[in-house]
Enzyme design. Structure first.
Site, PDB file in Angstrom:
ATOM      1  N   HIS A  14       0.628  -1.345  -0.046  1.00  0.00           N
ATOM      2  CA  HIS A  14       0.230   0.262  -0.069  1.00  0.00           C
ATOM      3  C   HIS A  14       0.933   1.119   0.031  1.00  0.00           C
ATOM      4  CE1 HIS A  14       1.254   0.761   4.287  1.00  0.00           C
ATOM      5  NE2 HIS A  14       0.796  -0.435   4.417  1.00  0.00           N
ATOM      6  N   GLU A  87      -2.012  -7.375   7.041  1.00  0.00           N
ATOM      7  CA  GLU A  87      -0.761  -7.075   7.798  1.00  0.00           C
ATOM      8  C   GLU A  87      -0.674  -8.238   8.999  1.00  0.00           C
ATOM      9  OE1 GLU A  87       2.542  -7.130   8.010  1.00  0.00           O
ATOM     10  OE2 GLU A  87       2.703  -4.862   7.445  1.00  0.00           O
TER      11      GLU A  87
END
Length: 216
Positions: A14, A87
Site C-alpha cells: 500500500h 498485515e
C-alpha cells in the site's frame, strides 16, 4: 503430459500512511493513506495500466483498499477483498512506534527484532510461523485460481516480507536484506508446485517511497 501454466502475481505494498512516516506499527489497525500515499497509489495505477491483469485482490484494510481501488479503476477490473491478505497482527505493539515498543516491552521487542519465529505478541498477536502459514495459504489460493494469468495483489509490508522468503527460500529468521518500499511493484510466479521470485521492488514509477520496516 500437459505442462502446468504458471500464475504471475504482482504484489504491491500500500501507499504511505502517516503512521509509516512516524515508524508506528499498524498491524490490523485501519489507517488511511496520507497525501504522499495517495500520490503513490495513483503513480502505481498509471504504471500498472500498461499491463494486462485477469483479476485484482486487496487486503480489507483501508490503506491497501485505497491503493488497490486506484489500480483496479485504471485496469477496469472489479476488486476482490481478501481479509487473509492483512498485515501481521502485532498485538500490544499495535499503535506504538518501534522506539515505544522497545521501551515498554523490552523482552518481547528483543524477540520480535531477532525474528524469533515462534514469538507471538501479547494481546492476540501472531507469531511469524502462524503469519507465514496464513500468507502462504492465501497466495497459493489466489495463484491456483489463475493458472496462466497475471494477477494484481495489493497488501502490506509484512506480507511482502513473507512472500519474498517464500519465493527466494530465505528463512523466516534470517535478517532482511531486501527492500519493501511503499507502492513498489514486486513480481512472483507459482506453477502449482513451487514459487519463483521474478523481480522485486520496482520503484521506477515513484518519485519517492518509504521502507520504514525494521531490518531485523
Amino acid at each position: 503430459m500437459a505442462m502446468t501454466q504458471s500464475a504471475r502475481l504482482c504484489l504491491v505494498r500500500h501507499g504511505e500512511t502517516a503512521w509509516n512516516a512516524e515508524r508506528r506499527l499498524q498491524g490490523h489497525l485501519d489507517v488511511p493513506l496520507n497525501e504522499a500515499g495517495r500520490l503513490q497509489a495513483e503513480a502505481a495505477a498509471c504504471s500498472l495500466a500498461a499491463q494486462t491483469f485477469a483479476a485484482a485482490y486487496s487486503s480489507d484494510l483501508c490503506r491497501a483498499r485505497e491503493t488497490a481501488i486506484a489500480a483496479a479503476r485504471a485496469l477496469a477490473l472489479d476488486l476482490t477483498i481478501e481479509p487473509e491478505l492483512r498485515e501481521r497482527h502485532y498485538g500490544d505493539f499495535q499503535g506504538l512506534t518501534y522506539d515505544e515498543a522497545r521501551e515498554r516491552f523490552p523482552t518481547e521487542y528483543d524477540r520480535f527484532h531477532a525474528r524469533n519465529a515462534d514469538f507471538a505478541f501479547t494481546g492476540g498477536g501472531e507469531s511469524l510461523t502462524a503469519f507465514a502459514a496464513r500468507i502462504r495459504r492465501v497466495l497459493s489460493r489466489i495463484a491456483s485460481a489463475h493458472p496462466g494469468q497475471q494477477v494484481l495483489v495489493v497488501t502490506h509490508g509484512g506480507v511482502l516480507d513473507i512472500a519474498h522468503r517464500l519465493t527466494s527460500g530465505r528463512s523466516l529468521e534470517a535478517k532482511r536484506d531486501f527492500t519493501i518500499p511503499n507502492a513498489a511493484l514486486n513480481w512472483i510466479e507459482f506453477d502449482g508446485a513451487a514459487w519463483r521470485l521474478v523481480a522485486w521492488a520496482d520503484e521506477a514509477h515513484l518519485q519517492s517511497a518509504r521502507d520504514e520496516l525494521p531490518n531485523g
